[in-house]
Motif scaffolding. Structure first.
Motif, PDB file in Angstrom:
ATOM      1  N   ALA A   1       0.912  -1.154  -0.099  1.00  0.00           N
ATOM      2  CA  ALA A   1      -0.029   0.122  -0.109  1.00  0.00           C
ATOM      3  C   ALA A   1       0.912   1.255  -0.109  1.00  0.00           C
ATOM      4  O   ALA A   1       0.491   2.390  -0.578  1.00  0.00           O
ATOM      5  CB  ALA A   1      -0.911   0.108   1.267  1.00  0.00           C
ATOM      6  N   LEU A   2       2.105   1.320   0.480  1.00  0.00           N
ATOM      7  CA  LEU A   2       2.964   2.363   0.550  1.00  0.00           C
ATOM      8  C   LEU A   2       3.988   2.498  -0.337  1.00  0.00           C
ATOM      9  O   LEU A   2       4.320   3.532  -0.970  1.00  0.00           O
ATOM     10  CB  LEU A   2       3.720   2.488   2.035  1.00  0.00           C
ATOM     11  N   ALA A   3       4.512   1.093  -0.949  1.00  0.00           N
ATOM     12  CA  ALA A   3       5.523   1.174  -1.777  1.00  0.00           C
ATOM     13  C   ALA A   3       5.109   1.462  -3.181  1.00  0.00           C
ATOM     14  O   ALA A   3       5.732   2.142  -4.119  1.00  0.00           O
ATOM     15  CB  ALA A   3       6.251  -0.277  -1.972  1.00  0.00           C
ATOM     16  N   VAL A   4       3.923   0.901  -3.633  1.00  0.00           N
ATOM     17  CA  VAL A   4       3.456   1.166  -4.976  1.00  0.00           C
ATOM     18  C   VAL A   4       3.140   2.499  -5.403  1.00  0.00           C
ATOM     19  O   VAL A   4       3.578   2.896  -6.414  1.00  0.00           O
ATOM     20  CB  VAL A   4       2.193   0.261  -5.423  1.00  0.00           C
ATOM     21  N   PRO A   5       2.325   3.398  -4.684  1.00  0.00           N
ATOM     22  CA  PRO A   5       2.192   4.627  -4.896  1.00  0.00           C
ATOM     23  C   PRO A   5       3.681   5.508  -4.565  1.00  0.00           C
ATOM     24  O   PRO A   5       3.771   6.330  -5.884  1.00  0.00           O
ATOM     25  CB  PRO A   5       1.263   5.019  -3.900  1.00  0.00           C
ATOM     26  N   ALA A   6       4.426   5.146  -3.965  1.00  0.00           N
ATOM     27  CA  ALA A   6       5.618   5.757  -3.670  1.00  0.00           C
ATOM     28  C   ALA A   6       6.577   5.692  -5.130  1.00  0.00           C
ATOM     29  O   ALA A   6       7.366   6.498  -5.354  1.00  0.00           O
ATOM     30  CB  ALA A   6       6.583   5.214  -2.675  1.00  0.00           C
TER      31      ALA A   6
ATOM     32  N   LEU B   1      13.581  -0.401  -6.072  1.00  0.00           N
ATOM     33  CA  LEU B   1      13.884  -0.820  -4.767  1.00  0.00           C
ATOM     34  C   LEU B   1      13.641   0.305  -3.601  1.00  0.00           C
ATOM     35  O   LEU B   1      13.407   0.009  -2.205  1.00  0.00           O
ATOM     36  CB  LEU B   1      15.351  -1.336  -4.696  1.00  0.00           C
ATOM     37  N   ASP B   2      13.798   1.521  -4.087  1.00  0.00           N
ATOM     38  CA  ASP B   2      13.711   2.614  -3.127  1.00  0.00           C
ATOM     39  C   ASP B   2      12.255   2.797  -2.587  1.00  0.00           C
ATOM     40  O   ASP B   2      11.734   3.300  -1.547  1.00  0.00           O
ATOM     41  CB  ASP B   2      14.058   3.972  -3.691  1.00  0.00           C
ATOM     42  N   ALA B   3      11.202   2.370  -3.415  1.00  0.00           N
ATOM     43  CA  ALA B   3      10.116   2.412  -2.899  1.00  0.00           C
ATOM     44  C   ALA B   3       9.529   1.500  -1.830  1.00  0.00           C
ATOM     45  O   ALA B   3       8.928   2.026  -0.817  1.00  0.00           O
ATOM     46  CB  ALA B   3       9.064   2.122  -4.185  1.00  0.00           C
ATOM     47  N   ILE B   4      10.524   0.384  -1.744  1.00  0.00           N
ATOM     48  CA  ILE B   4      10.067  -0.401  -0.517  1.00  0.00           C
ATOM     49  C   ILE B   4      10.864   0.046   0.543  1.00  0.00           C
ATOM     50  O   ILE B   4      10.449   0.012   1.587  1.00  0.00           O
ATOM     51  CB  ILE B   4      10.603  -1.930  -0.912  1.00  0.00           C
ATOM     52  N   ALA B   5      11.989   0.940   0.337  1.00  0.00           N
ATOM     53  CA  ALA B   5      12.741   1.694   1.379  1.00  0.00           C
ATOM     54  C   ALA B   5      11.844   2.883   2.002  1.00  0.00           C
ATOM     55  O   ALA B   5      11.880   2.815   3.102  1.00  0.00           O
ATOM     56  CB  ALA B   5      13.961   2.096   0.965  1.00  0.00           C
ATOM     57  N   ILE B   6      11.121   3.395   1.208  1.00  0.00           N
ATOM     58  CA  ILE B   6      10.140   4.440   1.426  1.00  0.00           C
ATOM     59  C   ILE B   6       9.108   3.903   2.422  1.00  0.00           C
ATOM     60  O   ILE B   6       8.802   4.315   3.567  1.00  0.00           O
ATOM     61  CB  ILE B   6       9.596   5.212   0.494  1.00  0.00           C
TER      62      ILE B   6
ATOM     63  N   VAL C   1      15.081   1.296   6.527  1.00  0.00           N
ATOM     64  CA  VAL C   1      14.729   0.663   7.872  1.00  0.00           C
ATOM     65  C   VAL C   1      15.533   1.548   8.640  1.00  0.00           C
ATOM     66  O   VAL C   1      14.846   2.185  10.058  1.00  0.00           O
ATOM     67  CB  VAL C   1      15.217  -0.709   8.144  1.00  0.00           C
ATOM     68  N   LEU C   2      16.744   1.717   8.697  1.00  0.00           N
ATOM     69  CA  LEU C   2      17.590   2.543   9.513  1.00  0.00           C
ATOM     70  C   LEU C   2      17.189   3.939   9.483  1.00  0.00           C
ATOM     71  O   LEU C   2      17.235   4.686  10.460  1.00  0.00           O
ATOM     72  CB  LEU C   2      19.150   2.516   9.357  1.00  0.00           C
ATOM     73  N   MET C   3      16.822   4.540   8.247  1.00  0.00           N
ATOM     74  CA  MET C   3      16.403   5.879   8.282  1.00  0.00           C
ATOM     75  C   MET C   3      15.154   6.226   8.912  1.00  0.00           C
ATOM     76  O   MET C   3      14.962   7.173   9.759  1.00  0.00           O
ATOM     77  CB  MET C   3      16.154   6.522   6.832  1.00  0.00           C
ATOM     78  N   GLY C   4      14.339   5.086   9.081  1.00  0.00           N
ATOM     79  CA  GLY C   4      12.730   5.094   9.523  1.00  0.00           C
ATOM     80  C   GLY C   4      13.206   5.260  10.977  1.00  0.00           C
ATOM     81  O   GLY C   4      12.290   5.728  11.985  1.00  0.00           O
ATOM     82  N   ALA C   5      14.279   4.667  11.510  1.00  0.00           N
ATOM     83  CA  ALA C   5      14.729   4.518  13.009  1.00  0.00           C
ATOM     84  C   ALA C   5      15.240   5.907  13.268  1.00  0.00           C
ATOM     85  O   ALA C   5      15.302   5.941  14.556  1.00  0.00           O
ATOM     86  CB  ALA C   5      15.527   3.199  13.336  1.00  0.00           C
TER      87      ALA C   5
END
Length: 445
Positions: free
Chosen positions: A21-26, A287-292, A376-380
């Protein structure tokens, strides 16, 4: 106590729904900026070679500026997501406003630097005498839109932190359409030439920034968050962004060194390198979409004081990164007979690109892990470690890259060094996530 298989499957399905839901629009929103440049290039290209060359120089400078300030989106996403997890939407939006005010201040500073120095910067970039006037014109006009571009970055981070990647997608689509229509109308209809293209892009970017601000201001009013600039909050946003700026500059240095080394290998190699780098960048968007998604979800879990949930979703996202990387690698191998002829008909360039292309394909699972753990580490909010890890990676890459021409290696060896770089990044990020030191909970880190 071990969870039942049915419970584990339910948890994985929930994580999968959140990630998708987050990665595809990103992903759609990420592709918007390159599409802006492509549309401008297609329109300006019909004006003449000098105009297109000028656009190329100015666009490269502008894209570099945007990439340097991408921390506005990343740092804001993590900070806002933590407060969402802590169920404090007022503070979340207030944090987002601090990032937006910082974007405006940085944008004003960039304008103050670019307007008087545009001729010098264009000359340093190596523009020819015929292309330089067009590059200066485009750069000076487009610089006026930089505050809007940076506001878009910061506001995108706010919405991602609020677990909303659909609104940025809709705004990006509207901006792309408006940019194309304005460019055609101003370049050809109004006869403004390359200046019309620059003004069209500035207007489209300002429209996008206005749309984001409407959404954020509505949220602020709904939750009683102040819209006024707060010096302490802006300073905190800047401090959180510094480590991510170091990380970004180190990554940009790696890409510039790789291009410089490729140029020393010969014309065919640098041409092949540019083709492969374009593909590598395109794959990075997926791949960055998953990271976001990782930035937003991890920040929310840690803000909700749920380190175990953060660890579980991290594990699931790594599985997604590996799986998507494998799929992308297979697609690269399958599509190579079609992909290379799109860019060149020179058999020498094709011969140079093909083996390096296979290395890129094989490295995609590694890239998948790197992008996910980076997010993940950015989100943290683990920016200082990300900065240190990227500097270490740069120090490993520099001698590996410069040994390529010294030892008589070609483009394949250079992309082997690029894969080594990604492997080092993967190891540094994996060691950090395995240590658990990033699992700092609470509304603020």
């Amino acid at each position: 106590m071990t969870q039942a298989p049915a419970t584990l499957r339910a948890i994985r399905r929930r994580h999968d729904r959140e990630i998708v839901a987050l990665a595809v629009p990103a992903f759609g929103a990420l592709v918007a900026e390159p599409l802006f440049v492509m549309a401008d290039s297609a329109i300006v290209g019909h004006l003449g070679t000098a105009q297109l060359a000028g656009l190329g120089v100015a666009s490269a400078l502008l894209m570099t500026a945007v990439s340097v300030f991408v921390f506005l989106a990343y740092a804001t996403t993590a900070a806002v997501a933590r407060r969402v997890g802590a169920n404090d939407l007022q503070a979340a939006i207030r944090q987002g406003m601090d990032g937006i005010w910082l974007a405006l201040l940085l944008g004003a500073a960039v304008i103050a630097v670019v307007l008087p120095t545009a001729p010098t910067v264009v000359e340093l970039f190596g523009a020819s005498d015929t292309a330089a006037p067009y590059a200066i014109t485009y750069l000076r006009i487009s610089a006026l839109g930089i505050p809007a571009m940076l506001v878009v970055l910061a506001a995108t981070g706010v919405l991602r932190g609020l677990q909303d990647t659909k609104t940025p997608l809709y705004v990006a689509i509207a901006g792309f359409i408006a940019n194309g229509a304005l460019n055609v109308g101003l370049v050809y209809g109004a006869g403004l030439g390359i200046a019309g293209s620059a003004w069209g892009t500035v207007i489209a970017q300002c429209g996008m920034a206005a749309a984001y601000l409407v959404v954020v201001v509505r949220g602020a009013r709904r939750h009683g968050a102040s819209l006024r600039p707060d010096a302490a909050g802006i300073r905190a946003s800047a401090q959180a962004g510094v480590p991510l700026l170091v990380r970004t500059l180190s990554l940009r240095a790696i890409l510039m060194i790789a291009t410089a080394v490729a140029a020393r290998l010969g014309d065919a190699d640098i041409a092949a390198h540019q083709i492969i780098l374009s593909l590598w960048s395109l794959l990075a968007f997926a791949l960055d979409a998953i990271a976001i998604a990782g930035q937003a979800i991890i920040g929310r879990y840690l803000g909700a004081d749920d380190p175990e949930g953060a660890r579980n979703v991290c594990r699931r996202m790594v599985q997604w990164g590996v799986a998507v990387g494998c799929v992308l690698g297979v697609l690269v191998v399958i599509s190579r007979p079609v992909f290379l002829p799109l860019f060149t008909g020179d058999p020498v360039v094709k011969d140079a690109a093909l083996p390096a292309l296979l290395i890129v394909a094989l490295s995609q699972p590694i890239c998948g892990v790197v992008f996910v753990l980076d997010g993940v580490l950015m989100g943290a909010g683990d920016g200082p470690y990300l900065a240190w890890a990227m500097v270490v990676t740069l120090l490993v890459f520099i001698p590996a890259a410069f040994l390529v021409p010294a030892l008589g290696g070609g483009l394949t060896a250079l992309w082997g060094a690029m894969t080594l770089m990604m492997t080092v990044r993967m190891l540094t990020l994996w060691l950090r996530t395995r240590s658990g030191r990033w699992l700092v909970t609470g509304a603020t880190r």
